[in-house]
Design an enzyme around this catalytic site. Structure first.
Site, PDB file in Angstrom:
ATOM      1  N   ASP A   1       0.854  -1.201   0.000  1.00 57.50           N
ATOM      2  CA  ASP A   1       0.000   0.000   0.000  1.00 57.50           C
ATOM      3  C   ASP A   1       0.890   1.252   0.000  1.00 57.50           C
ATOM      4  OD1 ASP A   1       0.565   0.969   2.730  1.00 57.50           O
ATOM      5  OD2 ASP A   1      -0.608  -0.738   3.452  1.00 57.50           O
TER       6      ASP A   1
ATOM      7  N   HIS B   1       8.202  -5.537  -1.292  1.00 57.95           N
ATOM      8  CA  HIS B   1       7.339  -6.455  -2.038  1.00 57.95           C
ATOM      9  C   HIS B   1       6.570  -5.775  -3.165  1.00 57.95           C
ATOM     10  CE1 HIS B   1       7.379  -9.374   1.644  1.00 57.95           C
ATOM     11  NE2 HIS B   1       8.471  -9.424   0.934  1.00 57.95           N
TER      12      HIS B   1
ATOM     13  N   THR C   1       4.316  -7.462  11.866  1.00 58.87           N
ATOM     14  CA  THR C   1       4.613  -8.521  10.888  1.00 58.87           C
ATOM     15  C   THR C   1       4.747  -9.850  11.619  1.00 58.87           C
ATOM     16  OG1 THR C   1       6.259  -9.402   9.338  1.00 58.87           O
ATOM     17  CG2 THR C   1       7.055  -7.777  10.923  1.00 58.87           C
ATOM     18  N   SER C   2       4.290 -10.900  10.951  1.00 59.34           N
ATOM     19  CA  SER C   2       4.347 -12.232  11.562  1.00 59.34           C
ATOM     20  C   SER C   2       5.737 -12.851  11.429  1.00 59.34           C
ATOM     21  CB  SER C   2       3.307 -13.138  10.915  1.00 59.34           C
ATOM     22  OG  SER C   2       3.536 -13.188   9.521  1.00 59.34           O
TER      23      SER C   2
HETATM   24  P1  OAD Z   1       0.919 -11.079   8.253  1.00 58.55           P
HETATM   25  O1  OAD Z   1      -0.527 -11.073   7.942  1.00 58.55           O
HETATM   26  O2  OAD Z   1       1.679 -12.355   8.100  1.00 58.55           O
HETATM   27  O3  OAD Z   1       1.118 -10.622   9.753  1.00 58.55           O
HETATM   28  C1  OAD Z   1       0.442  -9.482  10.248  1.00 58.55           C
HETATM   29  C2  OAD Z   1       0.949  -9.160  11.636  1.00 58.55           C
HETATM   30  O4  OAD Z   1       0.290  -7.981  12.032  1.00 58.55           O
HETATM   31  C3  OAD Z   1       0.633 -10.254  12.672  1.00 58.55           C
HETATM   32  O5  OAD Z   1       1.802 -10.526  13.430  1.00 58.55           O
HETATM   33  C4  OAD Z   1      -0.457  -9.591  13.533  1.00 58.55           C
HETATM   34  O6  OAD Z   1      -0.378  -9.969  14.907  1.00 58.55           O
HETATM   35  C5  OAD Z   1      -0.114  -8.110  13.375  1.00 58.55           C
HETATM   36  N1  OAD Z   1      -1.227  -7.167  13.605  1.00 58.55           N
HETATM   37  C6  OAD Z   1      -2.565  -7.352  13.461  1.00 58.55           C
HETATM   38  N2  OAD Z   1      -3.229  -6.232  13.792  1.00 58.55           N
HETATM   39  C7  OAD Z   1      -2.291  -5.303  14.146  1.00 58.55           C
HETATM   40  C8  OAD Z   1      -2.344  -3.950  14.569  1.00 58.55           C
HETATM   41  N3  OAD Z   1      -3.498  -3.287  14.711  1.00 58.55           N
HETATM   42  N4  OAD Z   1      -1.171  -3.321  14.844  1.00 58.55           N
HETATM   43  C9  OAD Z   1       0.017  -3.965  14.702  1.00 58.55           C
HETATM   44  N5  OAD Z   1       0.122  -5.240  14.300  1.00 58.55           N
HETATM   45  C10 OAD Z   1      -1.010  -5.909  14.017  1.00 58.55           C
HETATM   46  O7  OAD Z   1       1.595  -9.901   7.415  1.00 58.55           O
HETATM   47  P2  OAD Z   1       3.126  -9.666   7.013  1.00 58.55           P
HETATM   48  O8  OAD Z   1       4.049 -10.200   8.060  1.00 58.55           O
HETATM   49  O9  OAD Z   1       3.267  -8.252   6.623  1.00 58.55           O
HETATM   50  O10 OAD Z   1       3.695 -10.289   0.611  1.00 58.55           O
HETATM   51  O11 OAD Z   1       3.236 -10.584   5.719  1.00 58.55           O
HETATM   52  C11 OAD Z   1       4.399 -10.589   4.959  1.00 58.55           C
HETATM   53  C12 OAD Z   1       4.117 -10.765   3.500  1.00 58.55           C
HETATM   54  O12 OAD Z   1       3.262 -11.884   3.306  1.00 58.55           O
HETATM   55  C13 OAD Z   1       3.341  -9.636   2.872  1.00 58.55           C
HETATM   56  O13 OAD Z   1       4.158  -8.546   2.521  1.00 58.55           O
HETATM   57  C14 OAD Z   1       2.728 -10.266   1.666  1.00 58.55           C
HETATM   58  C15 OAD Z   1       2.458 -11.670   2.146  1.00 58.55           C
HETATM   59  O14 OAD Z   1       2.879 -12.628   1.287  1.00 58.55           O
HETATM   60  C16 OAD Z   1       3.285  -9.964  -0.642  1.00 58.55           C
HETATM   61  O15 OAD Z   1       2.168  -9.581  -0.913  1.00 58.55           O
HETATM   62  C17 OAD Z   1       4.324 -10.106  -1.684  1.00 58.55           C
END
Ligand code: OAD
Length: 230
Positions: free
Chosen positions: A90, A105, A174-175
């Protein structure tokens, strides 16, 4: 010189803007098989579906606004040299006003040539939808400017160089499951404090000097700002 504050953000920072994360219970992947909509194989097999998926994401994005967490990162620029390295596609960091942003990404609001990865165009808000027949102004067939699973992450070397010079490193929302982004933590110099803000943080076993702030991005960043002001 201002201290270098390097921030690595994931989907969680945009959750409070109403953009769903990928792996939470109500996450995006629940509705779409990941390998169909976000992998190189999926794109080859069914490009229509992949274009449709990213068209939907773009329409959702233009109706979303940066939240307090994005804004705090901008405010921190007063006292810190802030670098944002984001896994998010985004443009909420841009719209909040952060000045140094590296997308690992790709970017939702851009498309790139199928035949020349360096030829990239920005989409305008009136023309958000693309199809496998979409051509760029140079005549090339275009695809979403997204790094699919099974593809290399071209910006990772630049990201590593930024992390290596961090004086403070902050990971938000991030997870920590998708590599190489999740591995950035390991390039922090010894002794540099690391903060990890996430309401449901992943295990940080084996990461030295990490302070976990178990909170949403905005609340966690408010807390971090207080810690940094002390
Ligand atoms: P995930 O969906 O794997 O993880 C999201 C994280 O955000 C989790 O650890 C949640 O606990 C946390 N979370 C949820 N609500 C929140 C809030 N209000 N404040 C802070 N944290 C919160 O997302 P990413 O780790 O970003 O790639 O995933 C990595 C990549 O996986 C993405 O960039 C995407 C996907 O494949 C592509 O699209 C290429």
């Amino acid at each position: 010189m201002k201290p270098k504050l390097v921030v690595s953000t994931g989907a969680g920072i945009s959750a409070e803007s109403g953009i769903r994360t990928f792996r939470d219970a109500d996450g995006l992947w629940e509705n779409y098989p990941v390998m169909q909509v976000a992998s190189a194989d999926g794109f080859r097999a069914n490009p229509e579906l992949v274009h449709k998926f990213y068209n939907e994401r773009r329409h959702q994005l233009i109706n979303a606004q940066p939240n307090e967490a994005h804004r705090i990162l901008v405010e921190l620029e007063k006292d810190y040299d802030v670098y944002v390295i984001t896994q998010n596609v985004d443009d909420l960091h841009e719209r909040a006003g952060s000045s140094k942003i590296l997308h690992l990404h790709g970017e939702l609001m851009k498309i790139r040539s199928i035949s020349d990865p360096d030829y990239i165009e920005s989409l305008d808000i009136e023309h958000l939808d693309t199809t496998p027949a979409t051509r760029g102004r140079n005549g090339d067939l275009m695809r979403p400017h997204i790094v699919f699973f099974q593809e290399a992450v071209p910006a990772i070397e630049e990201a590593i160089d930024i992390v290596r010079v961090a004086d403070i490193f902050v990971v938000i929302g991030t997870s920590l499951v998708v590599y190489p982004a999740a591995g950035l933590l390991h390039y922090v110099r010894p002794g540099v404090p690391v903060y990890y803000i996430d309401p449901n943080p992943a295990s940080t076993a084996g990461i030295p000097d990490v302070h976990v702030i178990k909170a949403t991005a905005s609340r966690g960043l408010r807390e971090l700002r207080e810690i940094l002001e002390k």
